[in-house]
Design a protein around this motif. Structure first.
Motif, PDB file in Angstrom:
ATOM      1  N   ARG A 140     -12.650 -18.924  25.428  1.00 55.29           N
ATOM      2  CA  ARG A 140     -13.174 -19.763  26.501  1.00 55.29           C
ATOM      3  C   ARG A 140     -12.110 -20.748  26.988  1.00 55.29           C
ATOM      4  N   PRO A 141     -12.183 -21.161  28.252  1.00 59.03           N
ATOM      5  CA  PRO A 141     -11.229 -22.167  28.755  1.00 59.03           C
ATOM      6  C   PRO A 141     -11.250 -23.451  27.939  1.00 59.03           C
ATOM      7  N   TRP A 142     -12.446 -23.881  27.481  1.00 54.97           N
ATOM      8  CA  TRP A 142     -12.496 -25.127  26.708  1.00 54.97           C
ATOM      9  C   TRP A 142     -11.780 -24.977  25.369  1.00 54.97           C
ATOM     10  N   GLU A 143     -11.786 -23.740  24.803  1.00 58.41           N
ATOM     11  CA  GLU A 143     -11.047 -23.529  23.555  1.00 58.41           C
ATOM     12  C   GLU A 143      -9.558 -23.758  23.774  1.00 58.41           C
ATOM     13  N   ARG A 144      -9.044 -23.220  24.877  1.00 59.13           N
ATOM     14  CA  ARG A 144      -7.617 -23.408  25.161  1.00 59.13           C
ATOM     15  C   ARG A 144      -7.298 -24.880  25.346  1.00 59.13           C
ATOM     16  N   ALA A 145      -8.207 -25.600  26.006  1.00 59.88           N
ATOM     17  CA  ALA A 145      -7.957 -27.016  26.245  1.00 59.88           C
ATOM     18  C   ALA A 145      -8.002 -27.815  24.955  1.00 59.88           C
ATOM     19  N   VAL A 146      -9.031 -27.579  24.147  1.00 63.04           N
ATOM     20  CA  VAL A 146      -9.214 -28.360  22.917  1.00 63.04           C
ATOM     21  C   VAL A 146      -8.166 -27.995  21.880  1.00 63.04           C
ATOM     22  N   PHE A 147      -8.004 -26.709  21.626  1.00 65.60           N
ATOM     23  CA  PHE A 147      -7.122 -26.288  20.540  1.00 65.60           C
ATOM     24  C   PHE A 147      -5.672 -26.158  20.987  1.00 65.60           C
ATOM     25  N   GLY A 148      -5.444 -26.107  22.277  1.00 61.81           N
ATOM     26  CA  GLY A 148      -4.069 -26.086  22.747  1.00 61.81           C
ATOM     27  C   GLY A 148      -3.341 -27.360  22.407  1.00 61.81           C
ATOM     28  N   GLU A 149      -4.081 -28.477  22.399  1.00 61.21           N
ATOM     29  CA  GLU A 149      -3.477 -29.760  22.052  1.00 61.21           C
ATOM     30  C   GLU A 149      -3.247 -29.881  20.552  1.00 61.21           C
ATOM     31  N   MET A 150      -3.921 -29.018  19.783  1.00 61.11           N
ATOM     32  CA  MET A 150      -3.783 -29.071  18.325  1.00 61.11           C
ATOM     33  C   MET A 150      -3.341 -27.709  17.810  1.00 61.11           C
ATOM     34  N   ALA A 151      -2.337 -27.139  18.460  1.00 62.92           N
ATOM     35  CA  ALA A 151      -1.861 -25.806  18.076  1.00 62.92           C
ATOM     36  C   ALA A 151      -1.397 -25.779  16.631  1.00 62.92           C
ATOM     37  N   SER A 152      -0.962 -26.924  16.130  1.00 64.09           N
ATOM     38  CA  SER A 152      -0.461 -26.980  14.761  1.00 64.09           C
ATOM     39  C   SER A 152      -1.437 -27.697  13.842  1.00 64.09           C
ATOM     40  N   GLN A 153      -2.738 -27.516  14.110  1.00 67.10           N
ATOM     41  CA  GLN A 153      -3.755 -28.163  13.281  1.00 67.10           C
ATOM     42  C   GLN A 153      -3.531 -27.834  11.815  1.00 67.10           C
ATOM     43  N   ALA A 154      -3.598 -28.854  10.962  1.00 70.14           N
ATOM     44  CA  ALA A 154      -3.291 -28.662   9.548  1.00 70.14           C
ATOM     45  C   ALA A 154      -4.456 -28.071   8.779  1.00 70.14           C
ATOM     46  N   SER A 155      -5.677 -28.367   9.187  1.00 72.74           N
ATOM     47  CA  SER A 155      -6.831 -27.845   8.453  1.00 72.74           C
ATOM     48  C   SER A 155      -7.020 -26.360   8.759  1.00 72.74           C
ATOM     49  N   ARG A 156      -7.805 -25.704   7.933  1.00 72.46           N
ATOM     50  CA  ARG A 156      -8.014 -24.273   8.103  1.00 72.46           C
ATOM     51  C   ARG A 156      -9.032 -23.995   9.204  1.00 72.46           C
ATOM     52  N   ARG A 157      -8.911 -22.801   9.782  1.00 81.81           N
ATOM     53  CA  ARG A 157      -9.842 -22.364  10.814  1.00 81.81           C
ATOM     54  C   ARG A 157     -10.391 -21.001  10.426  1.00 81.81           C
ATOM     55  N   ALA A 158     -11.671 -20.787  10.677  1.00 86.02           N
ATOM     56  CA  ALA A 158     -12.291 -19.510  10.331  1.00 86.02           C
ATOM     57  C   ALA A 158     -13.315 -19.137  11.388  1.00 86.02           C
ATOM     58  N   LEU A 159     -13.507 -17.838  11.548  1.00 87.48           N
ATOM     59  CA  LEU A 159     -14.526 -17.295  12.434  1.00 87.48           C
ATOM     60  C   LEU A 159     -15.713 -16.833  11.598  1.00 87.48           C
ATOM     61  N   VAL A 160     -16.918 -17.216  12.002  1.00 85.56           N
ATOM     62  CA  VAL A 160     -18.145 -16.726  11.369  1.00 85.56           C
ATOM     63  C   VAL A 160     -18.892 -15.919  12.422  1.00 85.56           C
ATOM     64  N   LEU A 161     -18.972 -14.602  12.223  1.00 85.37           N
ATOM     65  CA  LEU A 161     -19.650 -13.720  13.164  1.00 85.37           C
ATOM     66  C   LEU A 161     -21.079 -13.474  12.704  1.00 85.37           C
ATOM     67  N   LEU A 162     -22.033 -13.772  13.578  1.00 79.59           N
ATOM     68  CA  LEU A 162     -23.451 -13.604  13.264  1.00 79.59           C
ATOM     69  C   LEU A 162     -23.918 -12.230  13.732  1.00 79.59           C
ATOM     70  N   HIS A 163     -24.530 -11.464  12.810  1.00 78.62           N
ATOM     71  CA  HIS A 163     -25.021 -10.120  13.129  1.00 78.62           C
ATOM     72  C   HIS A 163     -26.532 -10.080  12.928  1.00 78.62           C
ATOM     73  N   ARG A 164     -27.196  -9.405  13.821  1.00 76.14           N
ATOM     74  CA  ARG A 164     -28.646  -9.244  13.698  1.00 76.14           C
ATOM     75  C   ARG A 164     -28.952  -8.149  12.681  1.00 76.14           C
ATOM     76  N   GLY A 165     -30.007  -8.354  11.877  1.00 79.38           N
ATOM     77  CA  GLY A 165     -30.430  -7.346  10.915  1.00 79.38           C
ATOM     78  C   GLY A 165     -29.428  -7.184   9.786  1.00 79.38           C
ATOM     79  N   GLN A 166     -29.273  -5.949   9.310  1.00 81.90           N
ATOM     80  CA  GLN A 166     -28.344  -5.671   8.219  1.00 81.90           C
ATOM     81  C   GLN A 166     -27.563  -4.387   8.512  1.00 81.90           C
ATOM     82  N   PRO A 167     -26.719  -4.405   9.522  1.00 86.81           N
ATOM     83  CA  PRO A 167     -25.958  -3.198   9.886  1.00 86.81           C
ATOM     84  C   PRO A 167     -25.031  -2.756   8.756  1.00 86.81           C
TER      85      PRO A 167
END
Length: 613
Positions: A262-289
């Motif tokens: 998203r454009p807001w991601e580029r704006a927010v995280f672009g200023e913190m490209a070298s963020q020291a804390s960890r980043r992770a993606l949590v993908l939500l899935h419906r049911g139990q594929p």
């Protein structure tokens, strides 16, 4: 400027660190400069002039060292600093340059003390010098003892939903309830801060956060085991505060949504490209594929340390995320050993039956293939049955070819991997990694994304036995050549405990001949009934044995860095003989049960599991 509450916090920090009376601590604070180091910013860098030292009151810092003359893969993080710790004192006292860099993981409140100020204060308070010297000695002792420098627990977590909506808030509230057994949690939004009477947020992301707000948020952290910040993409100032106060940033996304950045991601995280804390993606899935797909598109364009899948119909996925946040997740590391590696599956079965969950898996060589099987199928009996079909019925060690590149063509192995372990690494339900060795560069390649069959083909390409694999236009061979038991790689993951399984042989076999007999005598012993039979290893077994010699000592050392090391007795089994498959698995199961019982590992986990909900 600081308010009364913040000044009292600073005075308490000085009083506790230097063991001074309250009145003297107040006098010391009056001569020091309170500063805020913003999250991801450098307090100082290696090589800077060491003209002052700092006492950390709130927040957390990382210690970084640059690449050395030997060409190590720096810069690298070598430790962390928590509240009530002094930093920069060695350089200031010696008058030299900074030997390491200090970087804020999140917004941190510190007291700055120049050399001149320290000299004046020591004249009035001699105990301060003894305390500083004692802190230096304690740090050297910890470094000599080889303690792990990084805390695997997370305390402050920022939640973002790329597509907006309530998903981030719902996940934060769910985790607050799930982690109640670990400790109290609080969910903070910009509106909630106003309700609680917190100091004002910055008017814009460019404005520095006040020491009063840093102190107030630190008080919430002191009162709670977890502080969850739910960020609103439309409020840039609050997003910035949330990011700069978090140990971990979680992107919470619906797997069926649009994966574009998203454009807001580029704006927010672009200023913190070298963020020291960890980043992770949590993908939500419906049911139990059973089969997941499309994860690569979500990872593209985002700077992430890891990702997790949350399937609504599988409670174990949420429990895994809770354990990762609590620092009690379990990582399983499986080493190379050809057919002897079937014992890994027996150890895994023992872990599951003991109630010990496996949250992250990784390995080299055959350990990589079996770790991938665990990550894909999870259930021990199903994995054992499928591996039997692949390795016993499939006979991957039976397609001998003209030995120009290798003794085996590797096509059977490649076909079996493609049949049983197709797909992408990032789509596996459990986090997974494997290693291969770059034939030209002599370096380890870590496979955490991309084609799973290609990664496994590379990791299990035993030199001389199977042909090399081609990875990024370079030849890759067995990962066990350079790191047969990758415990240290698993230590970089957000796991609290590591279980390692070492299947290299340690049994010394004596032979009954003074010199190796000729090929004709060996052949006669195997075909003629009255001829003497010689115990001479075949060519492939000889190659595998020779490879294990070079990695055996390194595997031993790596195993000692695990929290639980399992070493099944497999000396009676050959490297390429798949016929005793079930007996090898059973040997691993027996060794796993024995090691778990003797170490109390399962009992300790039961306690942790009770705390982690």
């Amino acid at each position: 400027m600081t308010n009364i509450s913040t000044r009292r916090s600073l005075e308490a920090t000085v009083q506790n660190y230097f063991s001074l009376p309250a009145e003297e601590a107040a006098q010391v604070v009056a001569e020091l400069e309170p500063i805020v180091c913003r999250g991801a910013a450098w307090l100082f860098r290696q090589g800077d002039a060491a003209d002052c030292m700092y006492l950390l009151a709130r927040g957390r810092l990382q210690v970084w060292v640059d690449q050395d003359d030997a060409g190590s893969a720096g810069p690298r993080m070598v430790g962390e600093v928590g509240p009530s710790e002094m930093v920069g004192e060695v350089g200031m006292l010696t008058g030299g340059k900074r030997s390491a860099g200090l970087r804020a993981v999140r917004n941190s409140l510190l007291l700055r003390m120049t050399a001149g100020t320290f000299d004046r204060l020591v004249q009035r308070h001699p105990a301060m010098m003894r305390r500083v010297a004692g802190g230096i000695a304690e740090r050297l002792r910890e470094r000599t003892a080889g303690r792990a420098p990084v805390n695997s627990q997370f305390t402050t977590v920022a939640f973002f939903a790329p597509e907006g909506g309530p998903s981030a808030h719902l996940l934060a509230e769910t985790l607050r309830e799930r982690l109640a057994g670990v400790g109290r949690s609080v969910v903070l939004t910009a509106e909630r801060l106003v309700e609680l009477g917190a100091p004002s947020l910055p008017a814009s992301p460019d404005q520095d956060v006040s020491p009063a707000l840093v102190d107030w948020l630190a008080e919430r952290e002191a009162e709670h085991r977890f502080v969850f910040y739910v960020a609103d993409p439309s409020d840039r100032a609050w997003c910035d505060v949330a990011l700069r106060h978090s140990d971990l940033t979680l992107f919470v996304a619906d797997a069926t949504g649009d994966p574009a950045v998203r454009p807001w991601e580029r704006a927010v995280f672009g200023e913190m490209a070298s963020q020291a804390s960890r980043r992770a993606l949590v993908l939500l899935h419906r049911g139990q594929p059973e089969m997941l797909s499309g994860t690569a598109a979500w990872l593209e364009g985002r700077d992430l340390d890891f990702h997790l899948h949350l399937r609504a119909g599988i409670p174990g996925d949420m429990e895994r995320l809770a354990r990762i946040l609590a620092g009690t997740a379990v990582g399983l590391v499986l080493g190379g050993g050809a057919a002897r590696g079937f014992a890994h599956l027996g150890v895994y079965r023992a872990l599951v039956e003991s109630g010990t969950p496996v949250d992250w898996v990784g390995g080299s060589s055959i350990g990589a293939i079996l770790a991938a099987s665990i990550a894909r199928y999870v259930e021990p009996r199903l994995i054992i049955d499928r591996a039997r079909d692949a390795f016993v019925a499939g006979k991957p060690f039976g397609d001998v070819t003209l030995p120009i590149v290798s003794f085996l063509r590797g096509r059977r192995m490649e076909r079996l991997i493609g049949e049983f372990l197709a797909g992408q690494i990032e789509d596996l339900p459990l986090p997974f990694f494997c290693l291969s060795s770059s034939l030209g560069r002599g370096s380890v390649h870590r496979h955490e994304r991309g084609s799973l069959p290609l990664a496994l083909r590379a990791s299990a390409s035993l030199p001389g036995v199977f042909p090399p694999a081609v990875v990024n236009r370079r030849l890759a061979v067995d990962g066990g050549i350079l790191d047969n038991l990758p415990v240290d790689v698993m230590r970089d993951k957000p796991v609290g405990q590591v279980v390692a399984v070492d299947v290299t042989s340690r049994r010394d076999h004596e032979v009954d001949y003074a010199a190796v007999p000729s090929p004709w005598k060996v052949l006669a012993g195997r075909t003629l009934p009255m001829a003497k039979r010689y115990r001479v290893p075949g060519t492939i077994s000889m190659l595998l044995n020779a490879m294990s010699i070079g990695t055996m000592e390194a595997s031993r050392e790596a195993g000692q860095r695990a929290d639980l090391l399992v070493m099944p007795d497999l000396g009676g089994f050959g490297f390429t003989d798949v016929r005793p498959y079930d007996r090898i698995v059973e040997a691993g199961y027996a060794a796993g049960c024995k090691a778990i019982e003797a170490s109390g590992f399962a009992r300790s986990w039961q306690i942790n599991r009770g705390k982690a909900g």
